[in-house]
Scaffold this motif. Structure first.
Motif, PDB file in Angstrom:
ATOM      1  N   THR A  98      -6.353   0.229  -4.728  1.00  0.00           N
ATOM      2  CA  THR A  98      -6.937   0.816  -5.944  1.00  0.00           C
ATOM      3  C   THR A  98      -6.758   2.413  -6.079  1.00  0.00           C
ATOM      4  OG1 THR A  98      -8.785  -0.812  -5.993  1.00  0.00           O
ATOM      5  CG2 THR A  98      -9.337   1.090  -7.182  1.00  0.00           C
ATOM      6  N   VAL A  99      -6.181   2.969  -7.117  1.00  0.00           N
ATOM      7  CA  VAL A  99      -5.962   4.116  -7.327  1.00  0.00           C
ATOM      8  C   VAL A  99      -7.220   4.790  -7.898  1.00  0.00           C
ATOM      9  CG1 VAL A  99      -4.215   6.050  -8.130  1.00  0.00           C
ATOM     10  CG2 VAL A  99      -3.434   3.810  -6.896  1.00  0.00           C
ATOM     11  N   GLN A 100      -7.605   5.885  -7.676  1.00  0.00           N
ATOM     12  CA  GLN A 100      -8.607   6.600  -8.374  1.00  0.00           C
ATOM     13  C   GLN A 100      -8.029   8.197  -8.757  1.00  0.00           C
ATOM     14  OE1 GLN A 100     -12.480   6.281  -6.975  1.00  0.00           O
ATOM     15  NE2 GLN A 100     -13.326   8.379  -7.787  1.00  0.00           N
ATOM     16  N   GLU A 156       0.627  -1.271   0.121  1.00  0.00           N
ATOM     17  CA  GLU A 156       0.077   0.005   0.000  1.00  0.00           C
ATOM     18  C   GLU A 156       1.030   1.164   0.061  1.00  0.00           C
ATOM     19  OE1 GLU A 156      -3.678   2.149   2.640  1.00  0.00           O
ATOM     20  OE2 GLU A 156      -2.833  -0.007   3.012  1.00  0.00           O
ATOM     21  N   ALA A 157       1.888   1.217   0.863  1.00  0.00           N
ATOM     22  CA  ALA A 157       2.963   2.575   0.865  1.00  0.00           C
ATOM     23  C   ALA A 157       3.438   2.762  -0.491  1.00  0.00           C
ATOM     24  CB  ALA A 157       4.113   2.340   1.809  1.00  0.00           C
ATOM     25  N   ILE A 158       3.880   1.636  -1.277  1.00  0.00           N
ATOM     26  CA  ILE A 158       4.647   1.588  -2.451  1.00  0.00           C
ATOM     27  C   ILE A 158       3.500   2.248  -3.619  1.00  0.00           C
ATOM     28  CG2 ILE A 158       5.428   0.282  -4.356  1.00  0.00           C
ATOM     29  CD1 ILE A 158       6.470  -1.447  -2.406  1.00  0.00           C
ATOM     30  N   LEU A 159       2.160   1.848  -3.532  1.00  0.00           N
ATOM     31  CA  LEU A 159       1.286   2.126  -4.377  1.00  0.00           C
ATOM     32  C   LEU A 159       0.807   3.775  -4.160  1.00  0.00           C
ATOM     33  CD1 LEU A 159      -0.831   1.602  -6.512  1.00  0.00           C
ATOM     34  CD2 LEU A 159      -2.664   0.976  -4.641  1.00  0.00           C
ATOM     35  N   LYS A 160       0.909   3.927  -2.944  1.00  0.00           N
ATOM     36  CA  LYS A 160       0.709   5.759  -2.497  1.00  0.00           C
ATOM     37  C   LYS A 160       1.830   6.530  -3.122  1.00  0.00           C
ATOM     38  CE  LYS A 160      -2.853   5.102   0.986  1.00  0.00           C
ATOM     39  NZ  LYS A 160      -3.262   5.516   2.221  1.00  0.00           N
ATOM     40  N   LEU A 191       9.307  -0.815  -9.562  1.00  0.00           N
ATOM     41  CA  LEU A 191       8.957  -1.859  -8.642  1.00  0.00           C
ATOM     42  C   LEU A 191      10.025  -2.822  -8.293  1.00  0.00           C
ATOM     43  CD1 LEU A 191       5.340  -2.520 -10.330  1.00  0.00           C
ATOM     44  CD2 LEU A 191       6.048  -1.227  -7.948  1.00  0.00           C
ATOM     45  N   GLY A 192      11.005  -3.059  -9.312  1.00  0.00           N
ATOM     46  CA  GLY A 192      12.021  -4.000  -9.136  1.00  0.00           C
ATOM     47  C   GLY A 192      12.831  -3.420  -8.070  1.00  0.00           C
ATOM     48  N   ARG A 193      13.239  -2.142  -8.126  1.00  0.00           N
ATOM     49  CA  ARG A 193      13.906  -1.571  -7.032  1.00  0.00           C
ATOM     50  C   ARG A 193      13.415  -1.860  -5.824  1.00  0.00           C
ATOM     51  NH1 ARG A 193      14.868   2.518 -10.746  1.00  0.00           N
ATOM     52  NH2 ARG A 193      13.497   4.128  -9.361  1.00  0.00           N
ATOM     53  N   MET A 194      11.901  -1.603  -5.593  1.00  0.00           N
ATOM     54  CA  MET A 194      11.240  -1.555  -4.327  1.00  0.00           C
ATOM     55  C   MET A 194      11.146  -3.192  -3.991  1.00  0.00           C
ATOM     56  SD  MET A 194       8.002   0.748  -5.208  1.00  0.00           S
ATOM     57  CE  MET A 194       8.347   2.526  -5.492  1.00  0.00           C
ATOM     58  N   GLY A 195      11.106  -4.182  -4.993  1.00  0.00           N
ATOM     59  CA  GLY A 195      11.151  -5.638  -4.669  1.00  0.00           C
ATOM     60  C   GLY A 195      12.348  -5.807  -3.984  1.00  0.00           C
ATOM     61  N   ALA A 196      13.731  -5.473  -4.393  1.00  0.00           N
ATOM     62  CA  ALA A 196      15.021  -5.643  -4.118  1.00  0.00           C
ATOM     63  C   ALA A 196      14.915  -5.105  -2.601  1.00  0.00           C
ATOM     64  CB  ALA A 196      15.834  -5.070  -4.908  1.00  0.00           C
ATOM     65  N   ALA A 197      14.272  -4.082  -2.009  1.00  0.00           N
ATOM     66  CA  ALA A 197      14.493  -3.424  -0.962  1.00  0.00           C
ATOM     67  C   ALA A 197      13.600  -4.378  -0.157  1.00  0.00           C
ATOM     68  CB  ALA A 197      13.846  -1.971  -0.972  1.00  0.00           C
ATOM     69  N   LEU A 198      12.320  -4.641  -0.409  1.00  0.00           N
ATOM     70  CA  LEU A 198      11.727  -5.579   0.463  1.00  0.00           C
ATOM     71  C   LEU A 198      12.082  -6.697   0.653  1.00  0.00           C
ATOM     72  CD1 LEU A 198       8.031  -4.823  -1.178  1.00  0.00           C
ATOM     73  CD2 LEU A 198       8.949  -4.217   1.082  1.00  0.00           C
TER      74      LEU A 198
END
Length: 144
Positions: free
Chosen positions: A61-63, A23-27, A131-138
């Motif tokens: 969901t993003v609106q 959720e934080a990544i999406l925001k 997302l790849g960079r965020m995934g690596a961080a996760l």
């Protein structure tokens, strides 16, 4: 502790807080998108850019919303007739400052001035890398 127990514990550690991190990544990505759309929005009065908001009806969901004219700017309009609704005449000021009173206007249409779609397209081009960079961080977070 056997290998199965170690793997189970590692997966549990990685799963803890995963929805909140997603959720934080999406925001964060949505906030970037909102800034880009506002920068690209027509600036005649600034009201359109000010009206653009990103909201989250549910956690994943993003609106994107804006004022009533936003879709006409984004997609344009076909030629159309404008008639008065509540009065016998339409009244408006022309670009040279003259007032016009008429019962009908044959509007030539408005060309499209896309600013939302290019912002979304630009985001999608870079989203995989982000997302790849965020995934690596996760992943790193899960290994701690």
């Amino acid at each position: 502790m056997n290998e199965l127990d170690k793997t189970t514990k590692m997966l549990q550690r990685r799963a803890e807080g995963a929805p909140e991190r997603a959720e934080a990544i999406l925001k964060a990505v949505a906030s970037e998108l909102e800034r880009d759309i506002k920068e690209r929005a027509p600036k005649k009065t600034g009201k359109m850019a000010d009206s653009i908001k990103v909201s989250f009806p549910d956690p994943l969901t993003v609106q994107i919303s804006g004022n009533a004219v936003m879709a006409y700017q984004e997609f344009g309009t076909k030629p159309h007739v404008i008639l008065p609704k509540n009065k016998p005449y339409l009244m408006f000021k022309t670009k040279d400052g003259k007032w016009v009173r008429t019962k009908r206007v044959n509007h030539p249409g408005t060309p499209a001035n896309p600013f939302v779609r290019p912002a979304v397209s630009e985001l999608l081009k870079t989203l995989g890398d982000k997302l790849g960079r965020m995934g690596a961080a996760l992943k790193e977070y899960g290994n701690t």
